[in-house]
Write an enzyme that holds these catalytic residues in place. Structure first.
Site, PDB file in Angstrom:
ATOM      1  N   LYS A  81       0.780  -1.234   0.000  1.00 36.75           N
ATOM      2  CA  LYS A  81       0.000   0.000   0.000  1.00 36.75           C
ATOM      3  C   LYS A  81       0.815   1.290   0.000  1.00 36.75           C
ATOM      4  CE  LYS A  81      -4.360  -0.515  -0.170  1.00 36.75           C
ATOM      5  NZ  LYS A  81      -5.414   0.421  -0.522  1.00 36.75           N
ATOM      6  N   ASP A 138      -8.299   0.136   6.293  1.00 36.94           N
ATOM      7  CA  ASP A 138      -8.328  -1.167   6.962  1.00 36.94           C
ATOM      8  C   ASP A 138      -7.062  -1.388   7.776  1.00 36.94           C
ATOM      9  OD1 ASP A 138      -6.181  -3.013   5.410  1.00 36.94           O
ATOM     10  OD2 ASP A 138      -6.978  -1.451   4.144  1.00 36.94           O
TER      11      ASP A 138
HETATM   12  C1  LIG Z   1      -3.385  -6.264   1.390  1.00 42.17           C
HETATM   13  C2  LIG Z   1      -4.339  -5.605   0.470  1.00 42.17           C
HETATM   14  N1  LIG Z   1      -4.547  -6.147  -0.721  1.00 42.17           N
HETATM   15  C3  LIG Z   1      -5.397  -5.590  -1.612  1.00 42.17           C
HETATM   16  C4  LIG Z   1      -6.086  -4.428  -1.307  1.00 42.17           C
HETATM   17  C5  LIG Z   1      -7.077  -3.901  -2.296  1.00 42.17           C
HETATM   18  O1  LIG Z   1      -6.832  -2.631  -2.783  1.00 42.17           O
HETATM   19  P1  LIG Z   1      -8.018  -1.748  -3.343  1.00 42.17           P
HETATM   20  O2  LIG Z   1      -8.844  -1.280  -2.194  1.00 42.17           O
HETATM   21  O3  LIG Z   1      -7.341  -0.665  -4.083  1.00 42.17           O
HETATM   22  O4  LIG Z   1      -8.835  -2.610  -4.246  1.00 42.17           O
HETATM   23  C6  LIG Z   1      -5.888  -3.821  -0.058  1.00 42.17           C
HETATM   24  C7  LIG Z   1      -6.568  -2.579   0.299  1.00 42.17           C
HETATM   25  O5  LIG Z   1      -6.496  -2.074   1.402  1.00 42.17           O
HETATM   26  C8  LIG Z   1      -4.987  -4.429   0.858  1.00 42.17           C
HETATM   27  O6  LIG Z   1      -4.757  -3.896   2.070  1.00 42.17           O
END
Ligand SMILES: Cc1ncc(COP(=O)(O)O)c(C=O)c1O
Length: 404
Positions: free
Chosen positions: A82, A129
């Site tokens: 992120k 999150d």
């Molecule tokens: C570990 C992880 N993977 C994937 C995502 C998905 O990203 P997006 O919200 O841009 O779809 C998040 C989003 O917080 C994440 O924390």
């Protein structure tokens, strides 16, 4: 192979899929633009290219040509991808305040007293999150600024602590993710703070675009490495989605690079927060929103409202959306953590492992579903492990104790 219980995933093909190359939307993600983004990210002393692992034994076991996993658990020591968005968006914001081109700026200069004097103290605020908040808190700190982070109800105390450890003021709210985003937007307005959100809405699109461009640098790294190794590009990329910014970033970069030869993009979501699955299932494929608590172990993907820009990109270029139970993610964590023969071991968290878990379900479970997306013995699959064991106890519960 084990018998895969029916009902652990469902999918819908995207009727609006079009392989036509739409230059305008994709121009933000062209190679020159994203190379500049990566050039800035590389200026940080902790930057390293994350590993692009090959899993030939698992590929053979699942009777496909190749499996590669880009392991973002090694990103800037933060255990998740992120920060690639937060670091670029915050630096770009500061560069704009200074009226300077980001290419001319270093981390040292951005932290310098002269810069502080010119632009003052800035507070960045976001709803998250956990992974995004940790990235924003880290980025604000290394760029010499402050951050305030709010997390949706149900967020784990360990994730809250990880954000606080980066120097942020952080709290867990009584709202779900989308409501927390609205609350934080109100606070930003009241206090003159800068909202650094990983999703967009009407009138708020510039910073989210920088965040998505920050993520696209991951795709740039992947393609560069494949080319350096003379390896063939993937035929299928499974992309996990919350609001879809991450999936859209990777898809947009691959699409503008390979154009009509681009891989098949497949969206993967938790069944409790499957807004892309619901949208692709709706009449005309219009954007749909999921509400409620969205209780899933895949905390990073527990978002019910797509980012409109991401939705525009994915509703044109993604072939299908898969809605998965928590079991699919837990299985992915166990497979990656316990590899076959000489395949590398990958520590993958709940939101990172679901694409690999789904790949296993598909190849072990249903010839018909594989045929629908041409996932045959010639497939070269790429997944991205977007997080490691961001919650250590949960990781052990899943992998040792066999939860889910
Ligand atoms: C570990 C992880 N993977 C994937 C995502 C998905 O990203 P997006 O919200 O841009 O779809 C998040 C989003 O917080 C994440 O924390």
């Amino acid at each position: 192979m084990v018998n895969i219980p029916a009902g652990d995933y469902k999918y819908v093909l995207n009727e609006n899929f079009s392989p036509e190359f739409n230059g305008q939307e994709l121009s933000y993600f062209n190679t020159d633009n994203i190379k500049k983004v990566l050039d800035f990210q590389k200026k940080h002393e902790l930057y390293t290219n994350t590993p692009l692992e090959s899993l030939p034994d698992l590929a053979e076991y699942l009777n496909i040509a190749d499996i590669k996993v880009k392991d973002e658990s090694h990103r800037f020591g933060l255990n998740a991808f992120k920060v690639m968005g937060g670091i670029y968006a915050i630096a770009k914001y500061l560069a704009d305040q200074l009226g300077r081109d980001i290419e001319s700026l270093s981390f040292q200069e951005l932290q310098s007293p002269a810069v502080r004097e010119e632009i003052g103290n800035i507070t960045f605020i976001t709803a998250t999150d956990g992974n995004h908040g940790r990235g924003v808190a880290w980025a604000a700190r290394v760029l010499g600024q402050q951050s305030v982070i709010y997390m949706p109800k149900g967020s784990l105390p360990s994730r809250l602590e990880a954000v606080r450890d980066e120097g942020a003021h952080a709290e867990i709210t009584d709202y779900n993710y989308d409501e927390t985003v609205r609350m934080t937007a109100g606070l930003a307005e009241e206090n003159g703070w800068v909202m650094v959100q990983d999703t967009a809405w009407e009138g708020y699109d510039q910073i989210p675009l920088w965040i998505v461009q920050g993520y696209a640098a991951i795709a740039h790294e992947i393609i560069q490495e494949l080319e350096e190794k003379n390896a063939e590009p993937p035929t299928h990329i499974f992309l996990q989605a919350g609001v879809g910014s991450f999936a859209a970033a990777i898809a947009a970069y691959f699409k503008q690079y390979y154009k009509e030869n681009a891989p098949t993009f497949l969206i993967v979501e938790p069944d409790q927060a499957d807004c892309y699955y619901q949208s692709f299932s709706s009449v005309n494929g219009d954007m749909e929103i999921v509400t409620g608590d969205m209780a899933t172990i895949m905390a990073g993907l527990a978002c019910g409202e797509p980012n409109p820009r991401a939705f525009r990109i994915l509703s044109q270029y993604a072939t299908a959306a898969f809605s998965c139970s928590d079991r699919v993610s837990a299985l992915g964590m166990r497979i990656l953590g316990n590899p076959l023969n000489s395949d590398p071991r990958i520590i993958s968290g709940e939101s990172g492992a679901v694409p690999l878990g789904l790949l296993y379900h598909l190849r072990a479970g249903s010839e018909e579903d594989c045929a629908a997306i041409n996932l045959d013995e010639n497939a070269r699959v790429l997944t991205i492990n977007t997080e490691g064991d961001t919650d250590r106890q949960h990781y052990l519960d899943m992998v040792w104790e066999g939860f889910y």
